[in-house]
Design an enzyme around this catalytic site. Structure first.
Site, PDB file in Angstrom:
ATOM      1  CE  LYS A  23      -1.773   1.532   4.073  1.00  0.00           C
ATOM      2  NZ  LYS A  23      -1.414   2.923   4.370  1.00  0.00           N
ATOM      3  CG  ASN A  24       2.196   2.656   3.537  1.00  0.00           C
ATOM      4  OD1 ASN A  24       1.066   3.071   3.235  1.00  0.00           O
ATOM      5  ND2 ASN A  24       2.518   2.316   4.777  1.00  0.00           N
ATOM      6  NE  ARG A  94      -0.483  11.079   7.577  1.00  0.00           N
ATOM      7  CZ  ARG A  94      -0.350  12.244   8.197  1.00  0.00           C
ATOM      8  NH1 ARG A  94      -1.392  12.891   8.628  1.00  0.00           N
ATOM      9  NH2 ARG A  94       0.849  12.765   8.382  1.00  0.00           N
ATOM     10  CB  CYS A 118      -4.744   5.929  10.433  1.00  0.00           C
ATOM     11  SG  CYS A 118      -5.110   4.362   9.693  1.00  0.00           S
ATOM     12  CG  ASP A 309       2.686   0.531   9.675  1.00  0.00           C
ATOM     13  OD1 ASP A 309       2.269   1.408  10.437  1.00  0.00           O
ATOM     14  OD2 ASP A 309       3.057   0.764   8.509  1.00  0.00           O
TER      15      ASP A 309
HETATM   16  N1  EPU Z   1       5.363  13.706  12.353  1.00  0.00           N
HETATM   17  C1  EPU Z   1       5.218  14.996  12.822  1.00  0.00           C
HETATM   18  N2  EPU Z   1       5.322  16.018  11.916  1.00  0.00           N
HETATM   19  C2  EPU Z   1       5.534  15.807  10.590  1.00  0.00           C
HETATM   20  C3  EPU Z   1       5.689  14.481  10.136  1.00  0.00           C
HETATM   21  C4  EPU Z   1       5.607  13.452  11.047  1.00  0.00           C
HETATM   22  O1  EPU Z   1       5.020  15.217  14.007  1.00  0.00           O
HETATM   23  O2  EPU Z   1       5.608  16.772   9.828  1.00  0.00           O
HETATM   24  C5  EPU Z   1       5.317  12.581  13.331  1.00  0.00           C
HETATM   25  C6  EPU Z   1       4.144  11.648  13.097  1.00  0.00           C
HETATM   26  O3  EPU Z   1       2.950  12.098  13.713  1.00  0.00           O
HETATM   27  C7  EPU Z   1       4.671  10.357  13.695  1.00  0.00           C
HETATM   28  C8  EPU Z   1       6.171  10.397  13.365  1.00  0.00           C
HETATM   29  O4  EPU Z   1       6.471  11.782  13.143  1.00  0.00           O
HETATM   30  O5  EPU Z   1       4.488  10.345  15.062  1.00  0.00           O
HETATM   31  C9  EPU Z   1       6.584   9.603  12.139  1.00  0.00           C
HETATM   32  O6  EPU Z   1       5.712   9.927  11.078  1.00  0.00           O
HETATM   33  P1  EPU Z   1       6.000   9.696   9.540  1.00  0.00           P
HETATM   34  O7  EPU Z   1       5.806  11.005   8.844  1.00  0.00           O
HETATM   35  O8  EPU Z   1       7.275   8.969   9.350  1.00  0.00           O
HETATM   36  O9  EPU Z   1       4.785   8.719   9.162  1.00  0.00           O
HETATM   37  P2  EPU Z   1       3.869   8.858   7.899  1.00  0.00           P
HETATM   38  O10 EPU Z   1       4.707   9.228   6.747  1.00  0.00           O
HETATM   39  O11 EPU Z   1       2.697   9.690   8.230  1.00  0.00           O
HETATM   40  C10 EPU Z   1       4.112   6.441   6.976  1.00  0.00           C
HETATM   41  C11 EPU Z   1       3.184   5.308   6.652  1.00  0.00           C
HETATM   42  C12 EPU Z   1       2.653   4.720   7.931  1.00  0.00           C
HETATM   43  C13 EPU Z   1       3.833   4.178   8.731  1.00  0.00           C
HETATM   44  C14 EPU Z   1       4.835   5.320   8.987  1.00  0.00           C
HETATM   45  C15 EPU Z   1       6.110   4.844   9.648  1.00  0.00           C
HETATM   46  C16 EPU Z   1       2.267   5.930   4.520  1.00  0.00           C
HETATM   47  C17 EPU Z   1       1.078   6.377   3.746  1.00  0.00           C
HETATM   48  N3  EPU Z   1       2.095   5.823   5.819  1.00  0.00           N
HETATM   49  O12 EPU Z   1       3.353   7.381   7.719  1.00  0.00           O
HETATM   50  O13 EPU Z   1       1.803   3.642   7.592  1.00  0.00           O
HETATM   51  O14 EPU Z   1       3.385   3.667   9.942  1.00  0.00           O
HETATM   52  O15 EPU Z   1       5.207   5.944   7.753  1.00  0.00           O
HETATM   53  O16 EPU Z   1       6.846   4.071   8.769  1.00  0.00           O
HETATM   54  O17 EPU Z   1       3.304   5.653   3.956  1.00  0.00           O
HETATM   55  C18 EPU Z   1      -0.081   2.235   7.751  1.00  0.00           C
HETATM   56  O18 EPU Z   1       0.208   1.780   6.651  1.00  0.00           O
HETATM   57  O19 EPU Z   1      -0.980   1.740   8.480  1.00  0.00           O
HETATM   58  C19 EPU Z   1       0.620   3.417   8.251  1.00  0.00           C
HETATM   59  C20 EPU Z   1       0.201   4.125   9.275  1.00  0.00           C
END
Ligand code: EPU
Length: 441
Positions: A23-24, A94, A118, A309
């Site tokens: 998915k990601n 998202r 989410c 995850d």
């Molecule tokens: N964060 C901030 N500010 C930002 C960016 C992130 O505070 O500007 C925080 C987030 O709230 C979190 C942490 O930093 O606590 C890490 O967040 P990150 O940005 O790395 O996560 P994401 O990009 O939002 C992606 C995946 C997630 C996966 C995480 C970690 C996608 C669409 N989503 O999320 O996948 O858990 O990276 O690898 O790629 C899932 O598939 O169920 C899922 C949640």
């Protein structure tokens, strides 16, 4: 609308699972495809709700996107006609904020709503917006409308250092970097393998992106145009869901295809539980029950650590382990929404306090001293689970609840199937093939 599963648990699951595409990776390759010249052919794209919602969203902006075969998607972004992401469509998914990149590429200016997704934590995009600004994009936020207004006055250039890494942040800034006339450097990046797959895809179509340790450099390229179709990698999260279920249900399941480097940290830790793990080939792994499961603690961290995850699935396995185990979530706040639901099945789980010396550094979210966090749980196994009515709150928690119901004696109802199906392709079919008793109602 049919949005529940009726599950009769208590049977060991046995057989083989063919993994779907990640998915990601799918979501990002679709968004980046809007910056390519000509048609883009993506293979192994899972037909999951997040992908279908994204397709609807990009079509609403004027792109074409059609499945040719079950998992082959053809996309063309040359006729994008709108630079404004619709609030309703955008808030469903998202990653809609990643449309900053293709919309700036086509229009030089765009309007993107604050992202949905989410319910795991606040999930702000502050670091990502700072990154856009550091690369020269003008961004303003209107709290009245909830929209960001971004404008590319000059082509992006320069360096951005993530205070703390962000997975989608790294990917978005990398896509912004594709528009540079000189060079863009992003430092302290996330190192998730999904990002590597995105780099492979972009470079195979003419981009110049290099990755060295925690740094990515994007150099000027002439155009991004596919020479061949691109097949995205398998979903490592899906593997973990089925592997933990196999062992927890006292079953025996072979899963593939998957590259070992995507699941190394998972393989290492699941072996510690006494589970049977056999590498059938480079790309196929067998997970089976071979006696008492040993309670094993985990702490979630970005790659190459134990992934966030995976922790809800780990909780399901630990419900069947002898003794107590601890899960400490470091990446997201509020990722234990499944705990109260598991208690309905008879699970014995407590939230516990762990003293962390420097929480601002230790946690990957923006830690605030005055807030109350619940980042650690202690699971007491083995408890006999019984049937219950369960409600899914977020994607990975949803898979964990459906799996828990498969372990529980009797018939359970799991509500919120569409949330689970945001990320799991053919869930009912795959579980049924393993002998699980599940139907969607
Ligand atoms: N964060 C901030 N500010 C930002 C960016 C992130 O505070 O500007 C925080 C987030 O709230 C979190 C942490 O930093 O606590 C890490 O967040 P990150 O940005 O790395 O996560 P994401 O990009 O939002 C992606 C995946 C997630 C996966 C995480 C970690 C996608 C669409 N989503 O999320 O996948 O858990 O990276 O690898 O790629 C899932 O598939 O169920 C899922 C949640």
């Amino acid at each position: 609308m049919s949005d529940s599963y009726i599950i009769t648990g208590g049977k060991p699951l046995k057989g083989e699972v063919l993994l779907s595409g990640a998915k990601n990776v799918a979501l990002k390759t679709i968004i980046a495809a809007l910056m390519f010249k000509g048609d883009v052919i993506l293979k192994n794209i899972p037909k999951i709700n997040d992908v279908l919602d994204l397709i609807e969203l990009i079509r609403s902006l004027g792109a074409t996107a059609n499945f040719k075969e079950k998992n082959t998607l053809v996309i063309n972004g040359s006729k994008l006609k709108s630079n404004r992401v619709d609030l309703v469509n955008g808030s469903k998914i998202r990653v809609s904020f990643m449309l900053f990149a293709p919309l700036l590429y086509h229009f030089g200016e765009c309007f993107v709503p604050n992202p949905g997704g989410c319910r795991i934590g606040a999930r702000p995009i502050d670091r990502i917006i700072k990154g856009l600004i550091a690369l020269g994009i003008k961004v303003e936020y209107d709290p009245e409308t909830g929209y960001y207004h971004a404008k590319m006055v000059n082509k992006p250039k320069g360096t951005y250092h993530f205070e703390k890494p962000s997975h989608t942040g790294t990917e978005l800034l990398m896509m912004i970097g594709l528009m540079t006339e000189s060079k863009v450097e992003i430092d302290n990046i996330a190192n998730e393998p999904e990002i590597d797959d995105l780099i492979l895809y972009l470079n195979s179509a003419g981009a110049f992106i290099s990755e060295e340790g925690k740094k990515i450099t994007i150099s000027k390229c002439n155009e991004i145009r596919q020479k061949d179709s691109f097949t995205i990698m398998s979903d490592r999260n899906e593997l973990v869901t089925y592997a933990t279920l196999a062992v927890a249900s006292h079953g025996d399941v072979t899963i593939g295809p998957i590259s070992k480097n995507l699941i190394n940290s998972f393989l290492e830790i699941i072996k510690k539980t006494g589970a049977g793990v056999e590498e059938i080939s480079n790309f196929k792994y067998r997970f089976f029950y071979k006696g008492e499961i040993i309670a094993t603690d985990i702490e979630t961290t970005p790659h190459p650590g134990f992934m966030t995850d995976w922790q809800p699935s780990w909780a399901i396995l630990m419900l069947q382990a002898k003794g107590s185990s601890i899960i400490h979530e470091r990446v997201f706040e509020n990722r234990f929404l499944y705990v109260d639901e598991l208690k309905k099945l008879g699970a014995d789980i407590d939230f516990i306090e762990v003293n962390i010396e420097n929480p601002e550094l230790f946690y990957h979210f923006n830690f605030e001293k005055e807030r109350l966090y619940k980042q650690t749980i202690k699971i007491h196994g083995v408890k006999e689970l019984h049937n219950a009515i369960l409600n899914i709150a977020d994607l990975r928690a949803g898979a964990a609840l459906a799996c828990a119901a498969l372990l529980a004696e009797g018939e359970s109802a799991v509500n919120g199937a569409s949330i689970l199906e945001r990320g799991y392709e053919d869930f009912v079919e795959k579980i049924s093939k393993l002998g699980g008793v599940i139907k969607k109602v």
